[in-house]
Design an enzyme around this catalytic site. Structure first.
Site, PDB file in Angstrom:
ATOM      1  N   GLN A  19       5.130   7.753  -1.191  1.00 37.84           N
ATOM      2  CA  GLN A  19       4.189   8.662  -0.550  1.00 37.84           C
ATOM      3  C   GLN A  19       3.961   8.356   0.926  1.00 37.84           C
ATOM      4  O   GLN A  19       3.455   9.207   1.657  1.00 37.84           O
ATOM      5  CB  GLN A  19       2.852   8.645  -1.300  1.00 37.84           C
ATOM      6  CG  GLN A  19       2.969   9.233  -2.699  1.00 37.84           C
ATOM      7  CD  GLN A  19       1.698   9.067  -3.509  1.00 37.84           C
ATOM      8  OE1 GLN A  19       1.507   8.036  -4.144  1.00 37.84           O
ATOM      9  NE2 GLN A  19       0.822  10.045  -3.502  1.00 37.84           N
ATOM     10  N   HIS A 113       5.739   2.745  -8.854  1.00 41.98           N
ATOM     11  CA  HIS A 113       4.723   3.791  -8.669  1.00 41.98           C
ATOM     12  C   HIS A 113       5.430   5.154  -8.739  1.00 41.98           C
ATOM     13  O   HIS A 113       5.810   5.722  -7.708  1.00 41.98           O
ATOM     14  CB  HIS A 113       3.983   3.595  -7.346  1.00 41.98           C
ATOM     15  CG  HIS A 113       2.725   4.407  -7.237  1.00 41.98           C
ATOM     16  ND1 HIS A 113       1.471   3.865  -7.065  1.00 41.98           N
ATOM     17  CD2 HIS A 113       2.506   5.745  -7.296  1.00 41.98           C
ATOM     18  CE1 HIS A 113       0.549   4.829  -7.008  1.00 41.98           C
ATOM     19  NE2 HIS A 113       1.159   5.986  -7.151  1.00 41.98           N
ATOM     20  N   ASN A 156       2.590   2.043 -12.509  1.00 41.96           N
ATOM     21  CA  ASN A 156       1.448   2.895 -12.201  1.00 41.96           C
ATOM     22  C   ASN A 156       1.397   4.101 -13.132  1.00 41.96           C
ATOM     23  O   ASN A 156       2.393   4.835 -13.267  1.00 41.96           O
ATOM     24  CB  ASN A 156       1.568   3.402 -10.761  1.00 41.96           C
ATOM     25  CG  ASN A 156       0.401   4.299 -10.376  1.00 41.96           C
ATOM     26  OD1 ASN A 156      -0.739   3.845 -10.259  1.00 41.96           O
ATOM     27  ND2 ASN A 156       0.655   5.592 -10.202  1.00 41.96           N
ATOM     28  N   GLU A 157       0.260   4.320 -13.730  1.00 44.18           N
ATOM     29  CA  GLU A 157       0.004   5.502 -14.559  1.00 44.18           C
ATOM     30  C   GLU A 157       1.156   5.838 -15.503  1.00 44.18           C
ATOM     31  O   GLU A 157       1.766   6.912 -15.426  1.00 44.18           O
ATOM     32  CB  GLU A 157      -0.352   6.707 -13.678  1.00 44.18           C
ATOM     33  CG  GLU A 157      -1.669   6.504 -12.949  1.00 44.18           C
ATOM     34  CD  GLU A 157      -2.211   7.775 -12.283  1.00 44.18           C
ATOM     35  OE1 GLU A 157      -1.503   8.794 -12.246  1.00 44.18           O
ATOM     36  OE2 GLU A 157      -3.372   7.737 -11.828  1.00 44.18           O
TER      37      GLU A 157
HETATM   38  C1  FCB Z   1      -2.549   9.331  -8.996  1.00 45.64           C
HETATM   39  C2  FCB Z   1      -1.339   8.691  -8.391  1.00 45.64           C
HETATM   40  C3  FCB Z   1      -1.363   8.619  -6.893  1.00 45.64           C
HETATM   41  C4  FCB Z   1      -1.972   9.839  -6.279  1.00 45.64           C
HETATM   42  C5  FCB Z   1      -3.314  10.149  -6.885  1.00 45.64           C
HETATM   43  C6  FCB Z   1      -4.005  11.346  -6.303  1.00 45.64           C
HETATM   44  O1  FCB Z   1      -2.165   9.991 -10.146  1.00 45.64           O
HETATM   45  O2  FCB Z   1      -1.162   7.396  -8.900  1.00 45.64           O
HETATM   46  O3  FCB Z   1      -0.052   8.375  -6.451  1.00 45.64           O
HETATM   47  O4  FCB Z   1      -1.087  10.880  -6.380  1.00 45.64           O
HETATM   48  O5  FCB Z   1      -3.188  10.331  -8.257  1.00 45.64           O
END
Ligand code: FCB
Length: 393
Positions: A19, A113, A156-157
């Site tokens: 990003q 990420h 991440n997520e």
């Molecule tokens: C999360 C992501 C991050 C960003 C935020 C708004 O899902 O981890 O990269 O996009 O949301």
């Protein structure tokens, strides 16, 4: 009233490689953005040119009065071709870690990420035989540059990744792209979820000696119209299974922005009269406190780090209003016993929001042509809170 936070406490801002860095050429997301007929409206391109301007970014974080910075290491740069690790890219990330340490900033390092190397994706991604070992090998290559780092987020997520795997599958089969309100996405692709959980465990084995964990997108699912059972199912597949997988980790990253209501037929759209942010999500600062409470109840005893929370808005006063509300909710959850070690605001920069430049989450504006950084008043407000370690509520 003054709400004091404990000391020590991590006060920081966050970003991710794809990003912010720009020109992440060897990644799967770059390929997705740039292919003909891409479902994504805008490309990341040079992003914020963070790959070259990271010193300036770290100076901003320090000068604001923050003490932590979350960033990610890009697998696609470190291993652009399978098995060929770039020592120069590893050295780049080592300089970034040193840059944090020299400025007194605690680095919070994410190893994955959202983006993977394109070769990994083409070989079948997380569903391929050997995917977990491929990730483990990458983590093993990174470990030597992590000296002096305490906090490491493996993936991440993972819940969003597994849900997006399902969205992309449906897109390939010609289905229209669903509304990307995160919590209303189709359920995770379960084999992808299982592979991510295995990859996380493998990564943690390589990370002995660090505080390692992963970061889960918390959507604050709320039952309406008596849909308690549907909501519990919805939450289990999309969120709780990923929290349960972290029950023995050194910490859990909580990431929360908004809420999603679940009725008998599934997720409800955000009502027309609700206050919305630039992502279309409901303006809901209570999301953070609720997410922390849910996480603390689901996996008691696991220390919590808020690894993301923020708002996409063009109105910087609204960013302060949202963040103040979120921090007040966080403080109340901590008063009630949640063991929270820090708060990392998403995001430091107005960065590329996975397909678009429209949703500005940054504490710092970035000129899209010159890449000049301009610190917003909300950043100074947040820095003052961090310096004081307290919030006026
Ligand atoms: C999360 C992501 C991050 C960003 C935020 C708004 O899902 O981890 O990269 O996009 O949301």
């Amino acid at each position: 009233m003054r709400a004091a936070f404990p000391t020590p406490f991590l006060w920081g801002a966050a970003g991710s490689a794809h990003q912010t860095e720009g020109n992440n050429l060897a990644s799967d997301f770059w390929a997705l953005e740039n292919r003909p007929g891409s479902p994504l409206p805008e490309r990341s391109g040079d992003a914020c040119d963070g790959y070259h301007r990271w010193r300036e970014d770290l100076d901003i974080v320090r000068d604001l009065g923050l003490n932590a910075y979350r960033f990610s290491i890009e697998w696609a740069r470190v291993e652009p071709v399978e098995g060929a690790f770039s020592q120069a890219e590893l050295a780049h990330y080592r300089r970034l870690i040193d840059g944090c340490l020299e400025r007194g900033l605690t680095p919070v390092v994410t190893l994955h990420h959202f983006t993977s190397p394109l070769w990994f994706q083409l070989a079948g991604g997380w569903l391929a035989d050997g995917a977990v070992e491929r990730f483990r090998r990458y983590v093993r290559a990174v470990v030597p540059i992590l000296d002096g780092v305490e906090w490491v987020c493996t993936i991440n997520e993972p819940n969003m990744l597994a849900m997006m795997a399902n969205v992309l599958k449906r897109h390939e089969s010609g289905e229209k792209r669903p509304e990307l309100v995160a919590g209303a996405l189709p359920p995770p692709d379960q084999p992808t979820a299982d592979a991510l959980i295995a990859a996380h465990k493998a990564a943690r084995e390589e990370l002995a000696g660090f505080k390692s964990g992963w970061t889960v997108a918390n959507q604050n699912f709320e039952p309406v119209d008596g849909a308690d059972a549907q909501c519990a199912d919805w939450r289990f597949s999309r969120e709780d299974q990923f929290l349960d997988a972290a029950a023995h980790d050194d910490f859990i990253g909580v990431q929360a922005y908004t809420r999603v209501q679940i009725g008998p037929d599934g997720a409800l759209s955000v009502p027309d009269d609700a206050r919305r942010t630039l992502t279309g999500w409901e303006f809901y600062p209570a999301a953070l406190g609720n997410a922390v409470r849910h996480t603390a109840a689901r996996i008691p005893g696991v220390p919590i780090l808020v690894t993301e929370n923020g708002i996409a808005t063009g109105d910087d006063d609204e960013r302060v209003e949202y963040t103040r509300g979120a921090l007040a909710g966080l403080h109340a959850a901590m008063d009630d016993g949640a063991d929270v070690r820090g708060y990392l605001h998403w995001s430091l920069l107005d960065n590329y929001e996975w397909g678009s430049w429209h949703a500005t989450f940054g504490l710092v504006h970035v000129d899209r042509t010159t890449f000049a950084r301009t610190v917003k008043p909300s950043a100074r407000w947040f820095g003052d809170v961090a310096r004081a370690g307290a919030l006026d509520v």
